[in-house]
Motif scaffolding. Structure first.
Motif, PDB file in Angstrom:
ATOM      1  N   GLY A 218       0.798  -1.231   0.000  1.00  0.00           N
ATOM      2  CA  GLY A 218       0.000   0.000   0.000  1.00  0.00           C
ATOM      3  C   GLY A 218       0.821   1.267   0.000  1.00  0.00           C
ATOM      4  O   GLY A 218       0.256   2.365  -0.057  1.00  0.00           O
ATOM      5  N   SER A 219       2.129   1.152   0.058  1.00  0.00           N
ATOM      6  CA  SER A 219       2.984   2.340   0.176  1.00  0.00           C
ATOM      7  C   SER A 219       3.754   2.614  -1.117  1.00  0.00           C
ATOM      8  O   SER A 219       4.071   1.695  -1.871  1.00  0.00           O
ATOM      9  CB  SER A 219       3.987   2.144   1.320  1.00  0.00           C
ATOM     10  OG  SER A 219       4.917   3.210   1.376  1.00  0.00           O
TER      11      SER A 219
ATOM     12  N   SER B 143      -4.093   2.199   0.831  1.00  0.00           N
ATOM     13  CA  SER B 143      -4.233   2.750  -0.526  1.00  0.00           C
ATOM     14  C   SER B 143      -4.997   1.732  -1.359  1.00  0.00           C
ATOM     15  O   SER B 143      -5.365   0.650  -0.863  1.00  0.00           O
ATOM     16  CB  SER B 143      -2.861   3.021  -1.143  1.00  0.00           C
ATOM     17  OG  SER B 143      -2.233   1.814  -1.539  1.00  0.00           O
TER      18      SER B 143
ATOM     19  N   SER C 106      -3.848  -0.172  -3.487  1.00  0.00           N
ATOM     20  CA  SER C 106      -3.049  -1.386  -3.701  1.00  0.00           C
ATOM     21  C   SER C 106      -2.744  -2.123  -2.395  1.00  0.00           C
ATOM     22  O   SER C 106      -2.048  -3.142  -2.405  1.00  0.00           O
ATOM     23  CB  SER C 106      -1.728  -1.030  -4.396  1.00  0.00           C
ATOM     24  OG  SER C 106      -0.985  -0.113  -3.606  1.00  0.00           O
TER      25      SER C 106
END
Length: 515
Positions: A258-259, A342, A344
């Motif tokens: 997510g990063s 996020s 993802s």
């Protein structure tokens, strides 16, 4: 910064010093004439006893008085160590930490430290504790303050050499405090040099964990580890996303998905132990933990920049062990990722596959530390470790069980756990072994995967550790160290500063000695 040197008692140095720090337990106060002080000093001690009793020797107390001497004024600082059984190396370490801050507050540049304890040539462990207290107690992190705290040291610019608060030559800058320690111990200089090496690495770990999440990312932490490896001639390896994909490390990849900052798996290898087997120190390196999709409450989230303290402790320990040239074989693994929400990011309910092939149901994305460590301990075994110790700010539950001054050990090997606890005692860090419950693995069972990453609130510290243990090769001695309650201090106390403490670093160094 504080710089230490040793000397035999010298009445002239007492008189020339800007400050004299006397470390006294109640019993030592009655034997203070062993120190060869100027007569005026004894009169002040006698006055303290007459007016206060022995309160100035109470554990952790600091009593400061300005006295007139033949050459001007000298500040006399009494650092209390306690009474009877309280007079331990760790309480001396705490007293020295408090004394260091008093020296800074009073803007002292030259001081003498003395204690009746140190007139005994066999008390080397007390000298080491005193030195560590002075060095660690003087640490502050004020790198980002436009106006520095008066008389205190902080960290240097990130592009410069990290200032640990214990290094540097006298006269190098105006913030140096030279402390001459009076002692009868013959190898005093060697003890002080060793203490300085240990404290340098601890403060390095503190610096890293105190840095904000927008400065320390997985890639930056990897670069810091490689720089340390180059300095101390360690073998290093940094796995990128592609290389972790090739090895099937789906657990750490899921956490970092997510990063915008990609995860990294870092390995340092130190081989000075001949034919001895390799032990692995494995650290959780979540450079910022928002909780992911299972996002944390906003209150206190800023503290989650220190969720990489386990990795920082491993890096600090490897640095110290290499600097001291201990005859051991060690592998340091740092599993680094940023846990962010996020489009993802991994979701609750997702099923991922770890490096050892086990499938994991992600019940809570905020139970991410055990996921990165799952791949890390498995990888440590692949690199040849026959014993694995992981360290992590894993659970909040550990502070409910043990408070904020003691950390937990969960292990499949009672002898290894006992060795860790004894090492921590020597280092001034307290540990308590928690049992592995028979039902722990059942609590971690998933209906749709091999294991679930969250067993709920009951026995949370134990089940978190047991989860990690399932990814260590069968039959390998393993211990999990949960520093979730001790990694950060809410206020400065003794040798522990407000902010990151780097708890566990000193224990890992002492543990390496025992090998």
């Amino acid at each position: 910064m504080i710089v230490l040197k040793s000397s035999r008692e010298n009445i002239g140095q007492y008189e020339k010093a800007e400050a004299v720090v006397l470390f006294l337990c109640k019993e030592c106060a009655d034997h203070i004439r062993m120190l060869g002080l100027p007569e005026d000093f004894y009169e002040v001690v006698a006055y303290q006893i007459k007016t206060q009793g022995y309160g100035f020797t109470d554990k952790g107390s600091i009593t400061s008085a300005l006295m007139k001497t033949g050459s001007g004024f000298t500040r006399l600082i009494f650092a209390g160590v306690g009474a009877g059984k309280e007079c331990t190396p760790n309480h001396l370490r705490m007293a020295a930490g408090n004394a260091a801050r008093e020296l800074q507050k009073c803007k002292i540049k030259q001081a003498v430290a003395a204690a009746p304890l140190l007139t005994n040539p066999k008390r080397g462990h007390y000298l080491k504790a005193l030195a560590e207290g002075l060095l660690l107690g003087s640490y502050t992190f004020d790198k980002y303050k436009s106006k520095k705290d008066t008389g205190e040291t902080g960290s240097s610019n990130r592009n410069e050499k990290v200032n640990t608060g214990v290094t540097g030559a006298v006269g190098e800058n105006e913030e140096n405090i030279l402390v001459t320690v009076f002692t009868a111990i013959e190898n005093a200089d060697a003890i002080l040099n060793e203490a300085t090496s240990i404290c340098r690495a601890i403060c390095h770990a503190r610096d890293l964990a105190n840095e904000p999440g927008n400065v320390i990312t997985p890639d930056v932490l990897a670069a810091e580890a490689v720089q340390t490896a180059e300095k101390y001639e360690l073998e290093s390896e940094v796995l990128t996303v592609k290389e972790m994909q090739e090895r099937g490390m789906g657990a750490i990849l899921a956490v970092g998905a997510g990063s915008v900052h990609e995860p990294r798996m870092i390995m340092l290898k130190y081989a000075k132990g001949g034919d001895k087997p390799f032990t692995a120190f494995v650290g959780k390196g979540i450079t910022f933990d928002s909780g992911g999709i299972s996002i944390k409450p906003s209150d206190g989230m800023g503290e989650m920049k220190d969720d990489m303290t386990g990795a920082a402790a491993v890096l600090g320990a490897m640095e110290t062990i290499a600097a001291l040239q201990l005859p051991v074989n060690l592998i340091g693994i740092m599993a680094c990722a940023e846990n962010m929400p996020s489009g993802s990011a991994v979701r609750p309910g997702d099923i991922i596959r770890a490096g050892n092939g086990k499938t994991i149901e992600v019940d809570n994305t905020d139970a991410e530390g055990r996921l990165v460590l799952a791949d890390a301990v498995w990888y440590a075994c692949r690199k040849g470790a026959t014993k694995v110790i992981d360290i992590a700010t894993l659970t909040g539950a550990v502070s409910i069980a043990l408070g904020e001054h003691m950390s937990a050990v969960v292990s499949n090997d009672d002898a290894l756990a006992a060795t860790i606890i004894k090492a921590g005692h020597r280092a001034g860090e307290a540990w308590w072994q928690l049992p592995i419950l028979e039902e722990a693995e059942e609590m971690l069972a998933s209906k749709c995967a091999d294991v679930i990453n969250n067993a709920g609130r009951p026995a949370g510290t134990i089940t978190g550790g047991v989860f990690i243990g399932q990814f260590v090769d069968k039959g390998t001695p393993w211990a999990h160290l949960d520093i979730g309650g001790t990694s950060t201090a809410k206020k400065s106390e003794g040798h522990l500063p407000e902010g990151c403490t780097a708890f566990g670093t000193a224990t890992l160094v002492e543990l390496a000695r025992s090998f």
